[in-house]
Design a protein around this motif. Structure first.
Motif, PDB file in Angstrom:
ATOM      1  N   THR A 512       0.866  -1.188   0.000  1.00 55.17           N
ATOM      2  CA  THR A 512       0.000   0.000   0.000  1.00 55.17           C
ATOM      3  C   THR A 512       0.897   1.230   0.000  1.00 55.17           C
ATOM      4  OG1 THR A 512      -1.579  -1.251   1.344  1.00 55.17           O
ATOM      5  CG2 THR A 512      -1.968   1.113   1.136  1.00 55.17           C
ATOM      6  N   ILE A 517      -4.564   1.950   5.973  1.00 54.48           N
ATOM      7  CA  ILE A 517      -4.587   0.574   6.472  1.00 54.48           C
ATOM      8  C   ILE A 517      -5.347   0.598   7.788  1.00 54.48           C
ATOM      9  CG2 ILE A 517      -3.216  -1.377   7.287  1.00 54.48           C
ATOM     10  CD1 ILE A 517      -0.908  -0.268   5.561  1.00 54.48           C
ATOM     11  N   ASP A 539      -6.710  -2.902   3.666  1.00 50.44           N
ATOM     12  CA  ASP A 539      -5.932  -1.841   3.029  1.00 50.44           C
ATOM     13  C   ASP A 539      -6.542  -1.533   1.665  1.00 50.44           C
ATOM     14  OD1 ASP A 539      -4.497  -3.257   0.708  1.00 50.44           O
ATOM     15  OD2 ASP A 539      -3.904  -4.527   2.391  1.00 50.44           O
TER      16      ASP A 539
END
Length: 761
Positions: A512, A517, A539
């Motif tokens: 990511t 997240i 995420d």
């Protein structure tokens, strides 16, 4: 399954004789008046008397009469709609054809027997029917899963009945798992069968012999050769006492080989000699069966001549042309059917022999493949262990020198560079620990620790740690959402829970590059009083293709994504899955490319009591208070290590604690020094060229029983600790070590009380 083996081997060659005699007997029943009288007498028998007679005929190996009696019982039971006797009739037919190695009708009748057992709603009959159908299906390898399912259904019923009978279904299940090499699953069923065995009961064939063989196979598979030999010996004595030829032919050859592999040539020779005796007897029996078959054919010819004479006399007496013609047509039909049936039998036997040959070849290939897989697994475990040791040894030098430089005033201008070096060393240590964890998780000795811990605080600290380190210079944000209903303290393995979440969160951070997240914890109270806590890591990163949803949990597997520079080792998610399976859970994944990923799992926890929490907090306070390093003034310490850097690091640590330090670069030099001079403590490396640490310690103990010897090694401590004790060492310290723990072990062995709070380095 085991109680059919003897008859299958001894009566295989009687099938053709049985069919021939049964056809002739059928016609003789029509042609001769005495036979009619016998039938009339049989018709006067009750169904219960027929069932008792069936058992007698089966025990005396009169298979043609047994089949005839079973058929009569089935006919009468159908007329009276009695499902119990229908079961017994079809069950005896199945067992008889099974003993004659005619697997197709045996399977058909076993299925019918189970059908009527279920209609009878009698649990005992259903259990028998399930067992017998499983035994018939066992000859068809592709249906092995059905066999296991049937045995397990039978076992459930036998447990429920709890009537004191031997639980043969558990024994049969253990045998199936043994054939698959699944010794972990084999053990509980073997144990259950063992517990049900009553030595005071009378058995047709004592199942204790077969139990001991399977116990021997179990311990042999786990490489506990001494236990395997003990059970094999007991089985050998029981087989000899019972003269169980079918078990001897199946067991003695591999028992003799196992004895030879364990350096028992004389016992191996004796067992192999007994195997040869049984084998010779079997060959002689085959020759006898051939003579009996020839004699049976002569008797059949005589029966045919008598039948023709009787028919001729009947024609003269009756003077009835129509009856004569009917008898001729009937005779021709019977002979024609007999010829067709024998032709079919010949074709079926030829086809069956071909299938058996192919099965033997396939089994041989499967056995080799299984051996290769087991060898590969052992090699992998050994590789991980050796690799971790070889990497820990130089890492000890790196971390030790970094710790020394970090506290040195001369290098204060390089604090940032030294910090980076320490971070890299810590990261390398994490990878080594992952390798060790992967190896440990496949070991049955792996245990989870159950202690009270604050689950809310654990989640928050993990998120804070990622924010301060992994996400410091990132465009990614991490949030933590914990249900208020979740109790503060639960009982579980906090280290393993933390390890699972660290790996999942670390995976999310890697994939990511920009986004959010989320770590979420939700609670559901169970009727048992436990809390089912749902963990979720979501995420909005690059996502995972559907075809990789399973493969990413394979060891060393990585997502092939060019936009992600840090792909890791491919060990995190496999460790997550294996840890969760140990906890009775599993990982779930929802993900699409470009739309992020969601990893989730559920673990049940017991809420910690107030006393448990107070005990934990007191223990933590005690451990914090014990954080110290020792004052080793006037203590003479000998460092024995073949690695110069490791000696230098350990020397610096000890000198900062005011110890008087001496060095030896191998076992021989250490032995010479200890014979000439006095030392208060020896820090001994294990893996050294020439005389290793174990051998050196053993030699020192020959003339000095008092001096403390501490193993200082990079190998796994639990494995080393037992062996170190055997060679006279007092304790073990694993490199890289915690300085406080290092000092505590030294203080304990030196029996001194002088401490320095804080760190000397």
């Amino acid at each position: 399954m085991y109680f059919c083996l003897y008859f299958l081997q001894q009566l295989k060659r009687l099938l053709t004789l049985f069919i021939f005699l049964s056809v002739i007997g059928a016609y003789a029943n029509y042609a001769f008046e005495p036979a009619k009288l016998v039938m009339q007498e049989q018709e006067r028998l009750t169904m219960h008397q027929r069932l008792m007679k069936l058992g007698e005929l089966s025990d005396s190996l009169e298979y043609d009469r047994s089949i005839e009696m079973a058929s009569t019982l089935i006919t009468e039971a159908k007329q009276k709609n009695d499902n119990r006797y229908l079961f017994h009739g079809y069950n005896y037919l199945s067992l008889t054809y099974d003993l004659l190695s005619d697997t197709i009708p045996a399977l058909d009748y076993a299925e019918k027997a189970l059908h009527y057992a279920k209609l009878s709603k009698n649990d005992t009959l259903i259990s028998w029917g399930l067992n017998n159908l499983a035994a018939s299906l066992a000859y068809f390898p592709k249906r092995k899963n059905e066999v296991l399912k049937l045995y397990k259904e039978s076992l459930v019923i036998q447990r429920r009945l709890n009537d004191g009978e031997f639980i043969d279904a558990a024994l049969n299940i253990a045998e199936l798992y043994r054939d698959d090499g699944n010794y972990t699953m084999m053990y509980p069923y073997l144990k259950e069968a063992q517990d049900s065995y009553d030595p005071e009961s009378l058995y047709y064939d004592n199942p204790k012999a077969y139990l001991d063989i399977l116990w021997g196979d179990y311990y042999k598979g786990l490489q506990f050769d001494n236990k395997a030999l003990s059970y094999y010996k007991s089985a050998f004595e029981l087989v000899e006492a019972g003269k169980m030829e079918y078990l001897a032919l199946d067991f003695y050859d591999r028992y003799a080989k196992f004895l030879a592999e364990n350096n028992k040539p004389e016992e191996a020779y004796a067992v192999h000699q007994r195997y040869f005796d049984y084998y010779s007897h079997k060959e002689r029996t085959k020759a006898t069966e051939t003579v009996q078959l020839a004699q049976a054919r002569l008797e059949a010819e005589e029966l045919r001549r008598e039948r023709n004479d009787a028919k001729f006399k009947q024609e003269i007496l009756d003077q009835n042309l129509k009856r004569k013609k009917t008898q001729s047509v009937l005779l021709g039909s019977i002979i024609g059917l007999m010829v067709l049936f024998l032709a079919y039998l010949f074709y079926s036997e030829k086809l069956r022999l071909g299938l058996i040959k192919n099965l033997k070849v396939n089994n041989k290939h499967l056995k080799k493949a299984k051996e290769r897989a087991e060898k590969s697994e052992r090699a992998k475990t050994k590789f991980f262990s050796n690799l971790s040791h070889e990497m820990r040894t130089p890492l000890y030098g790196v971390t030790g020198i970094v710790s020394l430089l970090e506290k040195s005033e001369a290098f204060k201008d390089y604090k940032e560079e030294i910090g980076s070096l320490k971070f890299s060393a810590d990261h390398l240590l994490e990878i080594i620990n992952d390798l060790l964890d992967l190896s440990k998780l496949e070991d049955e000795s792996f245990k989870l620790v159950k202690k009270p811990f604050n689950i809310k605080l654990l989640a928050e600290e993990l998120v804070t740690s990622f924010e301060q380190h992994s996400l410091k210079n990132s465009n990614c944000k991490i949030i933590c959402d914990v249900d208020a209903s979740i109790p503060n303290y639960v009982v579980g393995d906090s280290r393993r829970i933390s390890q699972i979440l660290l790996n999942i969160l670390g995976n999310a951070v890697k994939f990511t590059p920009k986004g959010v997240i989320a770590l979420r914890l939700k609670d559901r109270l169970l009727p048992s009083g436990k809390h089912a806590i749902y963990f979720e890591v979501e995420d909005n990163g690059i996502g995972i293709p559907q075809e990789m949803h399973e493969s990413i949990f394979d060891e060393f597997s990585q997502i092939d994504e060019k936009s992600t520079a840090n792909k890791g080792t491919g060990l995190g998610l496999p460790i997550v899955r294996k840890l969760l399976l140990k906890m009775g859970s599993d990982i779930a994944l929802k993900s699409e490319p470009g739309r992020g990923s969601t990893f989730s799992f559920v673990i049940e926890f017991k809420e910690a009591t107030l006393l448990e929490v107070i005990g934990k907090l007191k223990k933590e306070e005690s451990e914090d208070a014990e954080a110290f390093v020792a004052d080793l003034t006037n203590q003479r310490v000998l460092i024995v290590d073949d690695n110069k850097i490791n000696r230098m690091v350990t020397r610096r640590v000890l000198e900062r604690q005011h110890a008087e330090v001496f060095e030896a670069q191998n076992g021989e030099e250490a032995l010479a020094l200890t014979q000439k001079s006095h030392y208060d403590l020896i820090l001994m490396d294990i893996n050294m060229p020439g005389m290793n640490g174990y051998e050196t310690s053993k030699e020192i103990r020959a003339f000095d029983k008092e001096i403390p010897i501490i193993a200082l090694t990079a190998a796994e401590a639990e494995y080393i600790r037992k062996k170190a004790k055997e060679y006279g060492m007092n304790d073990v310290i694993t490199k890289p070590y915690n300085l406080s723990q290092f000092s505590k072990v030294i203080v304990k062995e030196l029996k001194i009380n002088t401490l320095i709070t804080g760190s000397p380095v």
